[in-house]
Write a protein that holds these residues in place. Structure first.
Motif, PDB file in Angstrom:
ATOM      1  N   GLN A 263       0.840  -1.209   0.000  1.00  0.00           N
ATOM      2  CA  GLN A 263       0.000   0.000   0.000  1.00  0.00           C
ATOM      3  C   GLN A 263       0.876   1.260   0.000  1.00  0.00           C
ATOM      4  N   VAL A 297      -1.358   4.603  -6.020  1.00  0.00           N
ATOM      5  CA  VAL A 297      -1.752   3.669  -4.961  1.00  0.00           C
ATOM      6  C   VAL A 297      -1.631   4.334  -3.591  1.00  0.00           C
ATOM      7  N   GLN A 300      -4.499   6.828  -3.082  1.00  0.00           N
ATOM      8  CA  GLN A 300      -5.779   6.165  -2.855  1.00  0.00           C
ATOM      9  C   GLN A 300      -5.862   5.614  -1.432  1.00  0.00           C
ATOM     10  N   LYS A 305      -9.160   4.436   0.335  1.00  0.00           N
ATOM     11  CA  LYS A 305      -9.523   3.384  -0.602  1.00  0.00           C
ATOM     12  C   LYS A 305      -8.560   2.208  -0.451  1.00  0.00           C
ATOM     13  N   THR A 307      -6.452  -0.518  -1.542  1.00  0.00           N
ATOM     14  CA  THR A 307      -5.832  -0.862  -2.827  1.00  0.00           C
ATOM     15  C   THR A 307      -4.409  -1.321  -2.608  1.00  0.00           C
TER      16      THR A 307
END
Length: 412
Positions: A263, A297, A300, A305, A307
């Motif tokens: 992440q 990434v 987000q 989020k 991801t």
């Protein structure tokens, strides 16, 4: 309560992260801090288009109005001096303390230093930012002969820019061939011939002993224990080192770069890293496309989020010295089961690198427009189990691959 997002650095990872955050969080406060005086720009232009107008909007990643429209604050000429991870704020070069809920480190990398005598002479350059490029061009204005140390893609692009400007250029590379990370021996030799045909001298398998001084200025480069190549300036590109100076003495885990998970998160759950400074699975890619993907990434995930980063297939596009080629995936001949080569009458050719009955890499001079066909075959790991790769040529293999891909689309 609005979230505060602070991004340190201004490369492609930073801009993509800011965009991803704004896409997920319409109200959060997003601030980008850049030590450079310019809005974030395409650093690759510093070698690809050295003698273009580097102050033009064309080199910017996003124009000023984009930041205004998305309510993203960019603080130029402001360096982050320290991070307080306990109280969650950063200290700027102007003495301000800026609080954050989520912090992203996009501090990039520094040029690897050239470990030889004479490297500190006036006329020796390593370009990392626009000011470096402008200083080099100003120094070379009334000079003709320059040595480029480093035969990777950046070194070759710089040499091409200089040659087009009418400079006499010599390239010196320690490895046995040019662009050794991206090209096989055949393609590297072709590039070398193209470079030499353009009038640029090329030395491979060549070690730098020292930079020769005369009257306090650069007079040449001594190589291989004796030969001196005369020149008036030296520019070198021998790799980069992730810029982790900001984290010295902090609790954030570093190795070569800032250690992150899928992440792009560090060992501090509110601090992330992306781009040339980030180290994922013990690897620092240092590639433009990787930086963009990692930034997205990170942004987000910072904005909530869920991801994960999925490593993209590495692709290098080279367009210099009247040569257009692309290299995708793993092109190390020592790591494959077989290569399939196809030479064409027009002088172009393609090499497929096969392992475990799949294409894992390709080098081609077909033209960049064809690259995505090969990239998708590599990423989809299309099986070649029913193809006799001992007799098939490149066209036959790719026809079979396309047919399988079409069948998959129909079945979906």
């Amino acid at each position: 309560m609005m979230q505060s997002y602070v991004i340190v650095g201004s490369g492609p990872a930073a801009v993509n992260a800011a965009k991803a955050i704004r896409d997920e969080d319409k109200k959060g406060i997003i601030q980008i801090f850049s030590a450079e005086p310019s809005l974030p720009y395409k650093r690759i232009k510093l070698s690809k288009a050295l003698y273009s107008d580097l102050a033009s909007e064309k080199v910017l990643i996003k124009k000023e109005k984009w930041y205004a429209k998305n309510e993203i604050q960019v603080h130029t000429s402001v360096k982050i001096e320290a991070i307080n991870t306990t109280e969650q704020y950063v200290t700027t070069s102007e003495g301000d303390e800026v609080s954050y809920d989520k912090l992203l480190l996009c501090t990039g990398a520094n040029n690897r230093p050239l470990p030889v005598d004479g490297v500190d002479l006036p006329g020796v350059f390593a370009i990392r930012d626009k000011q470096d490029a402008e200083d080099f061009k100003a120094y070379m204005e009334n000079k003709t002969d320059v040595v480029v140390i480093g035969g990777g893609i950046q070194g070759l692009e710089t040499a091409w820019s200089l040659q087009q400007e009418g400079k006499r250029v010599t390239i010196i590379e320690l490895a046995p061939r040019l662009m050794a990370r991206q090209l096989d021996e055949q393609t590297s030799q072709l590039v070398k011939e193209k470079v030499e045909t353009a009038g640029v001298s090329v030395y491979v398998n060549t070690a730098i002993d020292r930079i020769v001084e005369e009257n306090g200025e650069v007079a040449g480069v001594q190589v291989n224990g004796g030969e001196i190549i005369t020149c008036e300036s030296v520019i070198y590109s021998i790799g980069v080192i992730p810029n982790i100076q900001l984290l010295k003495g902090s609790s954030i885990k570093t190795n070569r770069g800032v250690v992150v998970n899928e992440q792009m998160q560090t060992n501090d759950p509110d601090i992330f890293a992306a781009g040339d400074v980030a180290e994922l699975n013990s690897v620092v890619d240092g590639l433009w496309n990787t930086a963009m993907d990692e930034g997205k990434v990170a942004g987000q995930y910072m904005a909530g989020k869920q991801t994960n980063y999925e490593k993209a297939t590495i692709m290098t596009i080279f367009n210099a010295f009247d040569t257009e080629l692309f290299s995708i995936g793993n092109v190390d001949e020592s790591q494959v089961d077989k290569t399939i080569k196809e030479n064409r009458e027009d002088g172009t050719y393609t090499t497929l690198f096969i392992k475990d009955q799949s294409i894992i890499g390709v080098i081609s001079l077909e033209g960049v427009a064809q690259s995505m066909v090969y990239k998708s075959a590599i990423e989809q790991e299309v099986s070649l189990a029913d193809i006799d790769v001992t007799t098939a040529n490149v066209q036959e293999v790719m026809n079979a691959v396309k047919e399988k891909q079409n069948q998959q689309v129909v079945s979906i």
